[in-house]
Design a protein around this motif. Structure first.
Motif, PDB file in Angstrom:
ATOM      1  N   GLY A 194      -2.330   9.951  -2.157  1.00 34.12           N
ATOM      2  CA  GLY A 194      -2.685   8.797  -2.796  1.00 34.12           C
ATOM      3  C   GLY A 194      -2.784   7.711  -1.396  1.00 34.12           C
ATOM      4  N   LEU A 195      -2.375   8.074  -0.288  1.00 28.35           N
ATOM      5  CA  LEU A 195      -2.160   7.336   0.739  1.00 28.35           C
ATOM      6  C   LEU A 195      -3.334   7.098   1.587  1.00 28.35           C
ATOM      7  CD1 LEU A 195      -0.185   5.583   2.432  1.00 28.35           C
ATOM      8  CD2 LEU A 195       0.241   7.545   3.766  1.00 28.35           C
ATOM      9  N   TYR A 196      -4.157   8.154   1.274  1.00 31.35           N
ATOM     10  CA  TYR A 196      -5.404   8.001   1.841  1.00 31.35           C
ATOM     11  C   TYR A 196      -6.858   8.409   1.280  1.00 31.35           C
ATOM     12  CZ  TYR A 196      -2.421   9.437   5.921  1.00 31.35           C
ATOM     13  OH  TYR A 196      -1.646   9.477   6.904  1.00 31.35           O
ATOM     14  N   HIS A 197      -6.480   8.782  -0.408  1.00 29.82           N
ATOM     15  CA  HIS A 197      -7.697   8.955  -1.022  1.00 29.82           C
ATOM     16  C   HIS A 197      -7.864   8.146  -2.381  1.00 29.82           C
ATOM     17  CE1 HIS A 197      -9.212  11.979   1.117  1.00 29.82           C
ATOM     18  NE2 HIS A 197      -7.975  12.586   1.380  1.00 29.82           N
ATOM     19  N   GLY A 198      -8.684   7.161  -2.829  1.00 32.44           N
ATOM     20  CA  GLY A 198      -8.746   6.764  -3.952  1.00 32.44           C
ATOM     21  C   GLY A 198     -10.161   6.350  -4.592  1.00 32.44           C
ATOM     22  N   MET A 199     -10.181   5.915  -5.954  1.00 33.63           N
ATOM     23  CA  MET A 199     -11.608   5.779  -6.528  1.00 33.63           C
ATOM     24  C   MET A 199     -11.269   4.422  -7.258  1.00 33.63           C
ATOM     25  SD  MET A 199     -12.681   9.635  -7.716  1.00 33.63           S
ATOM     26  CE  MET A 199     -14.312   8.907  -8.597  1.00 33.63           C
ATOM     27  N   ALA A 200     -12.573   3.729  -7.205  1.00 31.09           N
ATOM     28  CA  ALA A 200     -12.439   2.522  -8.102  1.00 31.09           C
ATOM     29  C   ALA A 200     -12.289   2.849  -9.488  1.00 31.09           C
ATOM     30  CB  ALA A 200     -13.675   1.858  -7.709  1.00 31.09           C
ATOM     31  N   GLY A 201     -11.328   2.052  -9.848  1.00 32.49           N
ATOM     32  CA  GLY A 201     -11.140   2.044 -11.571  1.00 32.49           C
ATOM     33  C   GLY A 201     -10.212   3.151 -11.816  1.00 32.49           C
ATOM     34  N   GLU A 202      -9.543   4.035 -10.725  1.00 31.12           N
ATOM     35  CA  GLU A 202      -8.492   5.107 -11.102  1.00 31.12           C
ATOM     36  C   GLU A 202      -7.201   4.531 -10.198  1.00 31.12           C
ATOM     37  OE1 GLU A 202      -9.065   7.550 -12.888  1.00 31.12           O
ATOM     38  OE2 GLU A 202     -11.013   7.094 -13.324  1.00 31.12           O
ATOM     39  N   THR A 203      -6.058   5.109 -10.704  1.00 26.30           N
ATOM     40  CA  THR A 203      -4.868   4.832 -10.174  1.00 26.30           C
ATOM     41  C   THR A 203      -4.469   5.882  -9.267  1.00 26.30           C
ATOM     42  OG1 THR A 203      -4.061   3.909 -12.122  1.00 26.30           O
ATOM     43  CG2 THR A 203      -2.351   4.524 -10.537  1.00 26.30           C
ATOM     44  N   SER A 204      -4.028   5.418  -7.834  1.00 32.42           N
ATOM     45  CA  SER A 204      -3.668   6.036  -6.944  1.00 32.42           C
ATOM     46  C   SER A 204      -2.412   5.713  -6.419  1.00 32.42           C
ATOM     47  CB  SER A 204      -4.337   5.842  -5.654  1.00 32.42           C
ATOM     48  OG  SER A 204      -5.698   6.473  -5.638  1.00 32.42           O
ATOM     49  N   THR A 205      -1.233   6.716  -6.043  1.00 36.62           N
ATOM     50  CA  THR A 205      -0.006   6.301  -5.863  1.00 36.62           C
ATOM     51  C   THR A 205       0.602   6.708  -4.436  1.00 36.62           C
ATOM     52  OG1 THR A 205       0.941   8.354  -6.806  1.00 36.62           O
ATOM     53  CG2 THR A 205       0.783   6.473  -8.174  1.00 36.62           C
ATOM     54  N   PHE A 206       1.591   6.058  -3.949  1.00 35.64           N
ATOM     55  CA  PHE A 206       2.260   6.387  -2.636  1.00 35.64           C
ATOM     56  C   PHE A 206       3.509   5.711  -2.589  1.00 35.64           C
ATOM     57  CE2 PHE A 206      -0.702   3.007  -1.824  1.00 35.64           C
ATOM     58  CZ  PHE A 206       0.082   1.767  -1.299  1.00 35.64           C
ATOM     59  N   THR A 207       4.319   6.171  -1.750  1.00 32.30           N
ATOM     60  CA  THR A 207       5.725   5.523  -1.336  1.00 32.30           C
ATOM     61  C   THR A 207       5.990   5.118  -0.299  1.00 32.30           C
ATOM     62  OG1 THR A 207       6.508   7.256  -2.891  1.00 32.30           O
ATOM     63  CG2 THR A 207       8.037   6.238  -1.517  1.00 32.30           C
ATOM     64  N   ILE A 208       6.345   3.701  -0.334  1.00 30.03           N
ATOM     65  CA  ILE A 208       6.696   2.814   1.029  1.00 30.03           C
ATOM     66  C   ILE A 208       8.266   2.916   1.127  1.00 30.03           C
ATOM     67  CG2 ILE A 208       6.862   0.531   2.017  1.00 30.03           C
ATOM     68  CD1 ILE A 208       4.390  -0.143   0.221  1.00 30.03           C
ATOM     69  N   HIS A 209       8.553   3.429   2.488  1.00 28.97           N
ATOM     70  CA  HIS A 209       9.899   3.536   2.851  1.00 28.97           C
ATOM     71  C   HIS A 209      10.247   2.484   3.713  1.00 28.97           C
ATOM     72  CE1 HIS A 209      10.123   7.734   1.342  1.00 28.97           C
ATOM     73  NE2 HIS A 209       8.954   7.900   1.747  1.00 28.97           N
ATOM     74  N   ALA A 210      10.703   1.355   3.225  1.00 29.37           N
ATOM     75  CA  ALA A 210      11.116   0.082   4.002  1.00 29.37           C
ATOM     76  C   ALA A 210      12.423   0.156   4.666  1.00 29.37           C
ATOM     77  CB  ALA A 210      10.808  -1.186   2.983  1.00 29.37           C
ATOM     78  N   TYR A 211      12.555  -0.311   5.917  1.00 34.00           N
ATOM     79  CA  TYR A 211      13.673  -0.317   6.722  1.00 34.00           C
ATOM     80  C   TYR A 211      13.672  -1.451   7.438  1.00 34.00           C
ATOM     81  CZ  TYR A 211      14.059   4.485   6.309  1.00 34.00           C
ATOM     82  OH  TYR A 211      14.353   5.925   5.571  1.00 34.00           O
ATOM     83  N   ASP A 212      14.869  -2.021   7.980  1.00 35.85           N
ATOM     84  CA  ASP A 212      14.837  -3.488   8.789  1.00 35.85           C
ATOM     85  C   ASP A 212      14.885  -2.951  10.225  1.00 35.85           C
ATOM     86  OD1 ASP A 212      17.539  -2.332   9.610  1.00 35.85           O
ATOM     87  OD2 ASP A 212      18.485  -3.934   8.551  1.00 35.85           O
ATOM     88  N   PHE A 213      14.830  -3.955  11.258  1.00 40.81           N
ATOM     89  CA  PHE A 213      14.549  -3.605  12.503  1.00 40.81           C
ATOM     90  C   PHE A 213      15.663  -2.665  13.133  1.00 40.81           C
ATOM     91  CE2 PHE A 213      15.975  -4.650  16.906  1.00 40.81           C
ATOM     92  CZ  PHE A 213      14.572  -4.763  17.591  1.00 40.81           C
ATOM     93  N   ASN A 214      16.904  -2.522  12.505  1.00 41.38           N
ATOM     94  CA  ASN A 214      17.762  -1.725  13.070  1.00 41.38           C
ATOM     95  C   ASN A 214      17.901  -0.261  12.131  1.00 41.38           C
ATOM     96  OD1 ASN A 214      19.226  -3.507  14.985  1.00 41.38           O
ATOM     97  ND2 ASN A 214      19.570  -4.606  13.220  1.00 41.38           N
ATOM     98  N   ARG A 215      16.687  -0.039  11.456  1.00 46.65           N
ATOM     99  CA  ARG A 215      16.482   1.288  10.774  1.00 46.65           C
ATOM    100  C   ARG A 215      17.552   1.438   9.700  1.00 46.65           C
ATOM    101  NH1 ARG A 215      12.438   4.283   9.887  1.00 46.65           N
ATOM    102  NH2 ARG A 215      12.337   6.422   9.962  1.00 46.65           N
ATOM    103  N   ASN A 216      17.904   0.398   9.000  1.00 48.65           N
ATOM    104  CA  ASN A 216      18.975   0.357   7.743  1.00 48.65           C
ATOM    105  C   ASN A 216      17.820   0.426   6.600  1.00 48.65           C
ATOM    106  OD1 ASN A 216      21.471   0.102   8.834  1.00 48.65           O
ATOM    107  ND2 ASN A 216      20.496  -1.972   9.378  1.00 48.65           N
ATOM    108  N   ARG A 217      18.083   1.310   5.647  1.00 42.94           N
ATOM    109  CA  ARG A 217      17.176   1.545   4.599  1.00 42.94           C
ATOM    110  C   ARG A 217      17.206   0.412   3.601  1.00 42.94           C
ATOM    111  NH1 ARG A 217      14.720   6.030   1.701  1.00 42.94           N
ATOM    112  NH2 ARG A 217      13.164   4.863   0.170  1.00 42.94           N
TER     113      ARG A 217
END
Length: 181
Positions: A154-177
Protein backbone atom coordinates in the motif's frame (compact mmCIF):
# COMPACT_ATOMS: atom_id res chain seq x y z
CA UNK A 1 19.91 36.16 63.99
CA UNK A 2 21.05 33.91 61.15
CA UNK A 3 19.49 30.59 60.20
CA UNK A 4 21.19 27.39 61.25
CA UNK A 5 22.86 24.95 58.84
CA UNK A 6 20.77 23.55 55.98
CA UNK A 7 18.71 20.50 56.81
CA UNK A 8 17.75 17.95 54.14
CA UNK A 9 14.25 17.14 55.46
CA UNK A 10 13.42 20.86 55.89
CA UNK A 11 14.77 21.82 52.45
CA UNK A 12 12.36 21.56 49.54
CA UNK A 13 12.19 21.74 45.80
CA UNK A 14 9.66 22.99 43.26
CA UNK A 15 9.24 23.28 39.52
CA UNK A 16 7.86 21.36 36.55
CA UNK A 17 11.14 19.45 36.09
CA UNK A 18 10.26 17.43 39.20
CA UNK A 19 7.17 15.91 37.58
CA UNK A 20 7.15 16.01 33.78
CA UNK A 21 9.00 17.12 30.69
CA UNK A 22 9.75 16.51 27.04
CA UNK A 23 12.73 14.50 25.73
CA UNK A 24 15.46 16.74 24.37
CA UNK A 25 14.28 19.78 26.38
CA UNK A 26 15.60 21.13 29.67
CA UNK A 27 13.80 19.92 32.80
CA UNK A 28 14.16 22.75 35.34
CA UNK A 29 13.52 22.89 39.09
CA UNK A 30 14.54 24.97 42.10
CA UNK A 31 15.94 23.85 45.46
CA UNK A 32 15.04 25.94 48.53
CA UNK A 33 17.56 25.35 51.34
CA UNK A 34 16.04 25.63 54.84
CA UNK A 35 17.40 25.00 58.30
CA UNK A 36 15.88 22.46 60.71
CA UNK A 37 13.41 25.13 61.90
CA UNK A 38 12.21 25.89 58.36
CA UNK A 39 14.10 29.19 58.10
CA UNK A 40 15.14 30.09 54.56
CA UNK A 41 18.87 29.75 54.15
CA UNK A 42 19.57 32.48 51.57
CA UNK A 43 22.70 34.23 52.70
CA UNK A 44 22.90 38.03 52.81
CA UNK A 45 24.64 40.13 50.17
CA UNK A 46 27.24 41.38 52.66
CA UNK A 47 29.91 39.09 54.09
CA UNK A 48 29.42 37.98 57.68
CA UNK A 49 32.28 36.42 59.65
CA UNK A 50 32.04 32.63 59.88
CA UNK A 51 29.10 32.53 57.44
CA UNK A 52 29.35 28.99 56.05
CA UNK A 53 26.04 28.90 54.22
CA UNK A 54 27.72 29.00 50.83
CA UNK A 55 29.09 25.54 51.59
CA UNK A 56 25.75 23.75 51.05
CA UNK A 57 26.36 20.65 48.95
CA UNK A 58 23.24 19.64 47.02
CA UNK A 59 23.43 16.71 44.61
CA UNK A 60 20.97 15.30 42.11
CA UNK A 61 20.82 12.27 39.82
CA UNK A 62 18.21 11.46 37.21
CA UNK A 63 17.97 7.76 36.29
CA UNK A 64 15.78 6.20 33.61
CA UNK A 65 13.74 3.40 35.20
CA UNK A 66 11.26 0.86 33.85
CA UNK A 67 12.23 1.30 30.20
CA UNK A 68 14.23 -0.60 27.64
CA UNK A 69 17.34 1.32 28.80
CA UNK A 70 17.12 1.13 32.62
CA UNK A 71 20.12 2.49 34.45
CA UNK A 72 20.66 5.38 32.02
CA UNK A 73 21.80 8.38 34.07
CA UNK A 74 21.33 11.99 33.00
CA UNK A 75 23.66 14.62 34.51
CA UNK A 76 21.96 17.27 36.66
CA UNK A 77 23.47 20.75 36.95
CA UNK A 78 22.94 22.66 40.21
CA UNK A 79 24.00 26.30 40.63
CA UNK A 80 23.35 28.87 43.32
CA UNK A 81 21.19 31.82 42.22
CA UNK A 82 22.22 34.88 44.22
CA UNK A 83 19.13 36.88 43.22
CA UNK A 84 16.60 34.36 44.55
CA UNK A 85 18.91 32.81 47.20
CA UNK A 86 17.94 29.37 45.91
CA UNK A 87 19.66 26.69 43.86
CA UNK A 88 18.63 26.32 40.21
CA UNK A 89 18.86 22.81 38.78
CA UNK A 90 18.37 21.42 35.29
CA UNK A 91 18.86 18.26 33.28
CA UNK A 92 18.13 17.31 29.67
CA UNK A 93 17.05 13.69 29.14
CA UNK A 94 17.16 12.53 25.52
CA UNK A 95 15.23 9.28 26.07
CA UNK A 96 11.52 9.36 26.89
CA UNK A 97 10.21 7.29 29.78
CA UNK A 98 10.02 7.32 33.58
CA UNK A 99 12.89 8.84 35.54
CA UNK A 100 13.73 8.77 39.22
CA UNK A 101 15.24 12.05 40.38
CA UNK A 102 17.14 11.92 43.66
CA UNK A 103 17.87 15.32 45.25
CA UNK A 104 20.11 15.12 48.28
CA UNK A 105 22.06 17.37 50.65
CA UNK A 106 25.27 16.54 52.45
CA UNK A 107 24.50 18.12 55.81
CA UNK A 108 27.08 19.86 57.93
CA UNK A 109 29.11 17.37 59.96
CA UNK A 110 27.79 14.29 58.10
CA UNK A 111 29.57 12.09 55.58
CA UNK A 112 26.43 10.73 53.86
CA UNK A 113 23.93 12.71 51.81
CA UNK A 114 20.25 12.70 52.78
CA UNK A 115 17.20 13.14 50.55
CA UNK A 116 15.49 16.52 50.73
CA UNK A 117 11.75 16.69 51.42
CA UNK A 118 9.80 14.89 48.65
CA UNK A 119 12.83 13.15 47.13
CA UNK A 120 12.99 10.88 45.25
CA UNK A 121 10.78 12.43 42.58
CA UNK A 122 9.30 10.45 39.69
CA UNK A 123 9.24 12.23 36.34
CA UNK A 124 7.41 11.24 33.17
CA UNK A 125 9.34 12.41 30.11
CA UNK A 126 7.30 12.35 26.91
CA UNK A 127 8.76 12.07 23.39
CA UNK A 128 9.37 15.34 21.57
CA UNK A 129 7.58 16.48 18.43
CA UNK A 130 7.51 14.11 15.45
CA UNK A 131 10.68 14.53 13.39
CA UNK A 132 10.29 13.47 9.76
CA UNK A 133 13.94 12.49 9.24
CA UNK A 134 13.69 9.88 12.04
CA UNK A 135 10.25 8.55 10.98
CA UNK A 136 9.36 6.06 8.25
CA UNK A 137 6.45 4.26 6.61
CA UNK A 138 6.15 0.63 5.48
CA UNK A 139 3.91 -2.30 4.59
CA UNK A 140 0.21 -2.34 4.19
CA UNK A 141 -1.93 -3.51 1.32
CA UNK A 142 -2.48 -1.77 -1.98
CA UNK A 143 -4.59 -2.35 -5.03
CA UNK A 144 -2.60 -3.39 -8.08
CA UNK A 145 -3.75 -3.35 -11.62
CA UNK A 146 -6.15 -6.22 -12.39
CA UNK A 147 -3.57 -8.22 -14.36
CA UNK A 148 -1.07 -8.32 -11.43
CA UNK A 149 -1.89 -11.28 -9.20
CA UNK A 150 0.74 -10.82 -6.45
CA UNK A 151 -0.04 -8.69 -3.35
CA UNK A 152 1.02 -5.06 -3.60
CA UNK A 153 2.38 -2.80 -0.91
CA UNK A 154 0.00 0.00 0.00
CA UNK A 155 3.01 2.25 0.38
CA UNK A 156 3.79 2.07 -3.35
CA UNK A 157 0.58 0.97 -5.09
CA UNK A 158 -2.96 2.23 -5.20
CA UNK A 159 -5.89 2.78 -7.51
CA UNK A 160 -8.40 5.59 -7.65
CA UNK A 161 -11.54 4.71 -5.71
CA UNK A 162 -9.85 1.82 -3.83
CA UNK A 163 -8.40 1.75 -0.32
CA UNK A 164 -4.67 1.26 0.21
CA UNK A 165 -3.08 0.96 3.66
CA UNK A 166 0.38 1.45 5.16
CA UNK A 167 1.90 2.14 8.57
CA UNK A 168 3.71 5.31 9.64
CA UNK A 169 6.31 4.83 12.40
CA UNK A 170 6.66 8.26 14.01
CA UNK A 171 9.76 9.17 16.07
CA UNK A 172 11.06 12.37 17.62
CA UNK A 173 14.50 13.91 16.99
CA UNK A 174 16.09 11.64 19.64
CA UNK A 175 14.52 8.48 18.12
CA UNK A 176 11.84 8.11 20.81
CA UNK A 177 8.75 6.34 19.48
CA UNK A 178 5.63 8.52 19.19
CA UNK A 179 2.23 6.90 19.59
CA UNK A 180 0.30 9.83 18.11
CA UNK A 181 1.06 12.99 16.17
Amino acid sequence: VLPSYSNAKASSSFGQGLYKGTAGKEHVFTIQPNDVFGNVRGWPRSTIADDRRHLDQFYATAELVGNENPGLFVPVSITYDDDSTTYKASYKPRASGSYQLNVTLREEGKTESSHIFGSPFFIQTQPGATFAQQSFADGGFGNCLPWISSPCSGLYHGMAGETSTFTIHAYDFNRNRRVSG
